[in-house]
Design a protein around this motif. Structure first.
Motif, mmCIF file in Angstrom:
data_model
loop_
_atom_site.group_PDB
_atom_site.id
_atom_site.type_symbol
_atom_site.label_atom_id
_atom_site.label_comp_id
_atom_site.label_asym_id
_atom_site.label_seq_id
_atom_site.Cartn_x
_atom_site.Cartn_y
_atom_site.Cartn_z
ATOM 1 N N GLY A 1 0.822 -1.216 0.000
ATOM 2 C CA GLY A 1 0.000 0.000 0.000
ATOM 3 C C GLY A 1 0.848 1.256 0.000
ATOM 4 O O GLY A 1 0.564 2.217 -0.727
ATOM 5 N N ILE A 2 1.900 1.258 0.812
ATOM 6 C CA ILE A 2 2.802 2.416 0.860
ATOM 7 C C ILE A 2 3.460 2.624 -0.495
ATOM 8 O O ILE A 2 3.538 3.746 -1.012
ATOM 9 C CB ILE A 2 3.861 2.225 1.971
ATOM 10 C CG1 ILE A 2 3.191 2.315 3.343
ATOM 11 C CG2 ILE A 2 4.968 3.252 1.849
ATOM 12 C CD1 ILE A 2 4.095 1.888 4.492
ATOM 13 N N THR A 3 3.935 1.542 -1.096
ATOM 14 C CA THR A 3 4.580 1.637 -2.405
ATOM 15 C C THR A 3 3.602 2.138 -3.465
ATOM 16 O O THR A 3 3.960 2.982 -4.298
ATOM 17 C CB THR A 3 5.142 0.263 -2.819
ATOM 18 O OG1 THR A 3 6.018 -0.202 -1.792
ATOM 19 C CG2 THR A 3 5.885 0.350 -4.127
ATOM 20 N N GLN A 4 2.369 1.652 -3.434
ATOM 21 C CA GLN A 4 1.365 2.116 -4.395
ATOM 22 C C GLN A 4 1.104 3.609 -4.234
ATOM 23 O O GLN A 4 1.001 4.342 -5.221
ATOM 24 C CB GLN A 4 0.056 1.337 -4.217
ATOM 25 C CG GLN A 4 0.093 -0.049 -4.791
ATOM 26 C CD GLN A 4 -1.213 -0.806 -4.560
ATOM 27 O OE1 GLN A 4 -1.993 -0.461 -3.683
ATOM 28 N NE2 GLN A 4 -1.425 -1.842 -5.354
ATOM 29 N N ARG A 5 0.997 4.063 -2.985
ATOM 30 C CA ARG A 5 0.764 5.496 -2.764
ATOM 31 C C ARG A 5 1.944 6.323 -3.271
ATOM 32 O O ARG A 5 1.756 7.387 -3.866
ATOM 33 C CB ARG A 5 0.502 5.760 -1.278
ATOM 34 C CG ARG A 5 -0.882 5.310 -0.831
ATOM 35 C CD ARG A 5 -1.216 5.818 0.562
ATOM 36 N NE ARG A 5 -0.393 5.204 1.603
ATOM 37 C CZ ARG A 5 -0.632 4.052 2.204
ATOM 38 N NH1 ARG A 5 -1.695 3.344 1.854
ATOM 39 N NH2 ARG A 5 0.166 3.594 3.152
ATOM 40 N N ARG A 6 3.171 5.828 -3.045
ATOM 41 C CA ARG A 6 4.352 6.554 -3.540
ATOM 42 C C ARG A 6 4.343 6.634 -5.065
ATOM 43 O O ARG A 6 4.628 7.679 -5.652
ATOM 44 C CB ARG A 6 5.623 5.864 -3.075
ATOM 45 C CG ARG A 6 5.938 6.072 -1.627
ATOM 46 C CD ARG A 6 7.229 5.381 -1.261
ATOM 47 N NE ARG A 6 7.481 5.473 0.170
ATOM 48 C CZ ARG A 6 8.359 4.745 0.819
ATOM 49 N NH1 ARG A 6 9.078 3.853 0.159
ATOM 50 N NH2 ARG A 6 8.533 4.884 2.107
ATOM 51 N N VAL A 7 4.031 5.512 -5.706
ATOM 52 C CA VAL A 7 4.011 5.491 -7.173
ATOM 53 C C VAL A 7 2.921 6.416 -7.697
ATOM 54 O O VAL A 7 3.142 7.174 -8.659
ATOM 55 C CB VAL A 7 3.814 4.036 -7.677
ATOM 56 C CG1 VAL A 7 3.493 4.003 -9.154
ATOM 57 C CG2 VAL A 7 5.053 3.214 -7.391
ATOM 58 N N GLU A 8 1.748 6.376 -7.083
ATOM 59 C CA GLU A 8 0.656 7.252 -7.523
ATOM 60 C C GLU A 8 1.030 8.718 -7.351
ATOM 61 O O GLU A 8 0.763 9.544 -8.231
ATOM 62 C CB GLU A 8 -0.620 6.935 -6.742
ATOM 63 C CG GLU A 8 -1.257 5.617 -7.139
ATOM 64 C CD GLU A 8 -2.422 5.237 -6.238
ATOM 65 O OE1 GLU A 8 -2.747 5.998 -5.291
ATOM 66 O OE2 GLU A 8 -3.002 4.164 -6.470
#
Length: 123
Positions: free
Chosen positions: A67-74
């Protein structure tokens, strides 16, 4: 006891006693095996429960990191899109003028390959 007389009743009694002893030993063996099996099953269930708890904890931590990685990518994607949009807005007028200039200011010329092909046909 006489020499020609066999101790048959004593042998039969000894065999019965031996059969009883063997039967009791087999009975104790079955009981011990059943107890050991029950203890082993309980240990396996306990171990399985412990492993399940550890697996769930690991799964939750992995999901959090995903989830953290997805938020960073977004967030990075949104920043890049905003940057590109800003560049488009700043360069829009210059690009439109350049395209209009190319459309209006053209010079008709013979393509360089045309002359080459014409020479080839004549030979």
């Amino acid at each position: 006891m006489k020499a020609n007389q066999t101790p048959l009743p004593q042998l039969i009694q000894a065999e019965k006693q031996a059969a009883d002893i063997i039967f009791e030993a087999r009975k104790r063996k079955r009981l011990l095996l059943n107890r050991a099996k029950n203890v082993a099953v309980k240990e396996v269930e306990t171990y399985h429960g412990e492993r399940e708890v550890i697996l769930n904890a690991l799964n939750e931590s992995v999901q959090e990191s995903i989830g953290i990685t997805q938020r960073r990518v977004e967030q990075a994607t949104k920043e890049k899109i905003a940057k590109i949009d800003a560049q488009v807005e700043t360069n829009r007028e210059a690009v439109v003028k350049m395209i209009l200039k190319l459309m209006n200011d053209f010079v008709p010329e013979v393509h360089r390959n045309y002359l080459f092909l014409k020479d080839q046909k004549q030979k």
